[in-house]
Design a protein around this motif. Sequence first.
Motif, PDB file in Angstrom:
ATOM      1  N   GLU A  15       0.821  -1.211   0.000  1.00 20.57           N
ATOM      2  CA  GLU A  15       0.000   0.000   0.000  1.00 20.57           C
ATOM      3  C   GLU A  15       0.858   1.266   0.000  1.00 20.57           C
ATOM      4  O   GLU A  15       0.523   2.239  -0.663  1.00 20.57           O
ATOM      5  CB  GLU A  15      -0.924   0.016   1.221  1.00 20.57           C
ATOM      6  N   TYR A  16       1.946   1.254   0.739  1.00 19.53           N
ATOM      7  CA  TYR A  16       2.833   2.422   0.806  1.00 19.53           C
ATOM      8  C   TYR A  16       3.367   2.759  -0.590  1.00 19.53           C
ATOM      9  O   TYR A  16       3.309   3.908  -1.019  1.00 19.53           O
ATOM     10  CB  TYR A  16       3.988   2.150   1.786  1.00 19.53           C
ATOM     11  N   ASN A  17       3.885   1.745  -1.286  1.00 18.00           N
ATOM     12  CA  ASN A  17       4.450   1.971  -2.624  1.00 18.00           C
ATOM     13  C   ASN A  17       3.398   2.544  -3.571  1.00 18.00           C
ATOM     14  O   ASN A  17       3.682   3.464  -4.340  1.00 18.00           O
ATOM     15  CB  ASN A  17       4.997   0.654  -3.201  1.00 18.00           C
ATOM     16  N   THR A  18       2.205   1.985  -3.536  1.00 14.63           N
ATOM     17  CA  THR A  18       1.123   2.463  -4.392  1.00 14.63           C
ATOM     18  C   THR A  18       0.777   3.908  -4.059  1.00 14.63           C
ATOM     19  O   THR A  18       0.606   4.737  -4.950  1.00 14.63           O
ATOM     20  CB  THR A  18      -0.133   1.574  -4.222  1.00 14.63           C
ATOM     21  N   TYR A  19       0.687   4.206  -2.772  1.00 15.84           N
ATOM     22  CA  TYR A  19       0.342   5.555  -2.328  1.00 15.84           C
ATOM     23  C   TYR A  19       1.385   6.560  -2.824  1.00 15.84           C
ATOM     24  O   TYR A  19       1.045   7.594  -3.404  1.00 15.84           O
ATOM     25  CB  TYR A  19       0.246   5.616  -0.799  1.00 15.84           C
TER      26      TYR A  19
END
Length: 191
Positions: free
Chosen positions: A146-150
Motif C-alpha cells: 500500500e505504501y508503494n502504491t500511495y
Amino acid sequence: MKSKRPNLDKELDGKTFCSFYYLKEELTDFCRKNGLPATGGKIELTDRIACFLDTGNVLPSSKKTKIRHDVGIINENTKIEPDFVCTQKHRAFFEEKIGKNFSFYVAFQKWLKSNAGKTYGEAIAAYYQILDEKKKGKTTIDRQFEYNTYIRDFFEDNQGKSLEEAIKCWKYKKSLQGHNRYEKSDLIALS
C-alpha cells in the motif's frame, strides 16, 4: 468523518481493525502476544487477526514445508526448479548474464516462481520483457504494498513535491479509518 487509528488489541472488532492500516511488525507482535501463528504475509496475518477478534478462533498458518531443490550448476539450459527461491547463486548467474544492474524485481520473482520447468535462458528473456513493460508505463503493485502504491500515486498527482511531503501525507492517511489510497484531500497534512 474518519476516526483516528485505535491501538491494536483484543478489544477491537474485526471490521474496525480491517479499516485501519497497521505495520506488519504490529501484526506479528499482536499474533505473538495472543498465541496466534505469526508467520505469513501481511494479508494472511490481517485475515487471521480479524477472524480472532470476531470469533476467538485461530486460523492456522498456510505455510507449507517446502522441499529445497539443490540447483547445482546454472546455465541457460538449466530448468527452473520448483519452489524457486532467490539465492546468491541465482543472483551471480543473472548478474553474469544481464549485468551488475540486475535486480530481483517483484514481477521477475513472480515469473520465476510460476514458471518451474522453463529454462534460465527463458528467464533472461522474461526479465528483459518485464523491464521493457516497466519502462512503458504504470506497473501493477501488489495489494500488500500500500505504501508503494500511495507514493507512486502521490507523485503522479503532485509533480514537484518532495518524498518528505509524500511520506507526511502517507502518515496522515494511514492514521485515518478507511482505505489507504492517495486522495487530493490528503494534502491537508502539508498545511
